[in-house]
Design an enzyme around this catalytic site. Structure first.
Site, short mmCIF file in Angstrom:
data_model
loop_
_atom_site.label_atom_id
_atom_site.label_comp_id
_atom_site.label_asym_id
_atom_site.label_seq_id
_atom_site.Cartn_x
_atom_site.Cartn_y
_atom_site.Cartn_z
CD GLU A 90 -3.28 -1.19 2.77
OE1 GLU A 90 -3.46 -2.19 2.41
OE2 GLU A 90 -3.02 -0.41 3.15
CB CYS A 103 3.29 7.30 3.10
SG CYS A 103 3.33 5.82 4.32
CB CYS A 114 6.16 -3.83 15.96
SG CYS A 114 7.20 -3.18 15.36
CB CYS A 330 0.80 5.12 11.61
SG CYS A 330 2.27 6.10 11.01
N1 SAH Z 1 9.20 -0.08 10.45
C1 SAH Z 1 9.03 0.92 9.88
C2 SAH Z 1 8.35 1.91 9.43
C3 SAH Z 1 6.90 1.05 8.94
S1 SAH Z 1 6.05 1.59 10.25
C4 SAH Z 1 8.77 1.30 11.61
O1 SAH Z 1 8.55 0.30 12.64
O2 SAH Z 1 9.31 2.95 12.11
C5 SAH Z 1 5.50 3.49 10.66
C6 SAH Z 1 5.33 4.28 11.43
O3 SAH Z 1 4.28 3.50 12.18
C7 SAH Z 1 5.60 3.62 13.13
O4 SAH Z 1 6.24 4.34 13.92
C8 SAH Z 1 5.22 2.47 13.56
O5 SAH Z 1 5.49 2.05 14.90
C9 SAH Z 1 3.59 3.02 13.60
N2 SAH Z 1 2.49 1.88 14.11
C10 SAH Z 1 2.89 0.89 13.73
N3 SAH Z 1 1.47 0.66 14.32
C11 SAH Z 1 0.69 1.71 14.42
C12 SAH Z 1 -0.69 1.60 14.69
N4 SAH Z 1 -1.35 0.57 15.30
N5 SAH Z 1 -0.84 3.11 15.12
C13 SAH Z 1 0.35 4.20 15.62
N6 SAH Z 1 1.11 3.77 14.05
C14 SAH Z 1 1.68 2.74 14.21
FE1 SF4 Z 2 7.23 -2.64 13.34
FE2 SF4 Z 2 7.58 -1.23 11.87
FE3 SF4 Z 2 7.41 -3.77 10.91
FE4 SF4 Z 2 4.98 -2.53 11.49
S1 SF4 Z 2 6.38 -2.21 9.61
S2 SF4 Z 2 5.58 -4.29 12.26
S3 SF4 Z 2 5.76 -0.97 13.05
S4 SF4 Z 2 8.84 -2.98 12.10
#
Ligand code: SAH
Ligand code: SF4
Length: 355
Positions: A90, A103, A114, A330
């Protein structure tokens, strides 16, 4: 079929050999592909018809196919794209008053696991190549008359796990599309060796760390990567990155109700970030059904957390989330038409979770 988007000027020239005019044609092609976001060979009128016909037979221009396009009520466009294999990612167009940002994704899925993230719940399929990364920006550019000036790698995937392709894509965005490196932001879960490697590249791009707690015991539960590179180590790498590049660091801080939004954690952030030119970007949790019962904190809790940081002199901003009605915010990018987060067949599970 090879795609043209993703090739540097030199690679386009090599691709067009043994033509005697390969250099000129590569320059024209790069201009159409990248600067004009043109994907229709017929519309590249200054290229000889015979060359256009040949390229139409032997290449795909942009490797990406658009599987769906949705527009939110607040003006955000979300595309679901793939290269014909059904492995969708996406990307989102975010118009603001004074700039247009987008983005984009760096991987199909994400292996980092995560516990609050829809992408993480789906597992990992593969890295995107440079053409698929730049191709997202070009596909989004076609949706607007305004020029996209900013790109954030905050879609699906962990960009620093795919550093060679992300670097190549950023060079194309700079050299050919004409963007400033300073307008490119990579967001990372916190992979220390790759942060150091990125610093060595010496590009003035903006790096954001997803921090989400000053306490290892909380961060361990939210982000399995913390077992490998805990808070102090990753903050040390960010400090060095900022010193080396002269760029302010961003610390993203996802706020989950009564998990990491306590006054104690706000206070503990202050000494940790001391001496690093930085901004803390607060992101209230966007609801996804993770099975952990996470919820978004109240406005009051967010405000109290912010007040503690600001009173201690820490620059703080708050993410205004957009595109909620089309699940474009996000953490909500699941790469699935249905919006359900089951692990994709054949995808890899969380390698760092157990390390
Ligand atoms: N993998 C990278 C970039 C993609 S995620 C990273 O983790 O930084 C982009 C951002 O979205 C990150 O800061 C992540 O922690 C946040 N994010 C992930 N799940 C989320 C959620 N459910 N609500 C708000 N932000 C979220
Ligand atoms: Fe974690 Fe970023 Fe991967 Fe989501 S996209 S699992 S926030 S590292």
């Amino acid at each position: 079929m090879p795609s043209l988007v993703g090739k540097s000027r030199e690679e386009l020239e090599a691709f067009l050999q043994p033509r005697s005019d390969a250099k000129l044609r590569a320059k024209q092609l790069a201009f159409h592909l990248y600067r004009r976001a043109e994907s229709d060979l017929e519309a590249m009128g200054d290229l000889p018809l015979s060359l256009r016909e040949e390229l139409a037979q032997t290449t795909s221009v942009n490797p990406l196919i658009i599987a769906s396009h949705r527009r939110s009520t607040d003006g955000v466009d979300k595309l679901l794209v793939h290269r014909g294999d059904g492995q969708v990612v996406e990307c989102v167009l975010l118009p603001y008053d004074k700039r247009v940002s987008c983005c984009i994704s760096s991987q199909v899925g994400c292996p980092m696991g995560c516990t609050f993230c829809a992408t993480g719940m789906g597992g990992f399929d593969r890295n995107l190549d440079a053409g698929e990364i730049v191709g997202q920006v070009l596909a989004l550019q076609k949706l607007t008359e305004r020029r996209i000036s900013h790109v954030v790698f905050m879609g699906m995937g962990e960009p620093l796990l795919n550093l060679p392709n992300v670097l190549k894509a950023m060079r194309l965005l700079h050299d050919e599309v004409g963007m400033s490196y300073r307008h490119l932001t990579v967001s990372t879960v916190g992979l220390v060796p790759q942060i150091r490697q990125l610093a060595e590249e010496g590009l003035p791009i903006h790096l954001a760390l997803s921090l989400h707690s000053p306490f290892d015991e909380v961060r361990d539960k939210l982000m399995p990567v913390n077992h490998k590179w805990p808070v102090r180590e990753v903050i040390g790498a960010m400090r060095d990155y900022s010193n080396k590049t002269g760029r302010k660091a961003t610390f993203e801080y996802l706020l989950i109700n009564e998990v990491n939004d306590t006054p104690e954690q706000a206070r503990a952030l202050v000494p940790l970030l001391k001496g690093i030119p930085c901004v803390v970007n607060l992101i209230p949790f966007n609801w996804v059904d993770t099975g952990h019962g996470f919820s978004r904190p109240s406005r009051d809790r967010v405000r109290s957390f912010r007040r503690i940081l600001e009173a201690a002199g820490v620059n703080t901003t708050e993410r205004v989330e957009r595109g909620h009605d089309i699940a474009a915010a996000c953490g909500q990018l699941a790469g699935q038409h249905t919006g359900r987060f089951s692990r994709r067949a054949g995808s890899t599970a969380l390698p760092l979770a157990s390390s």
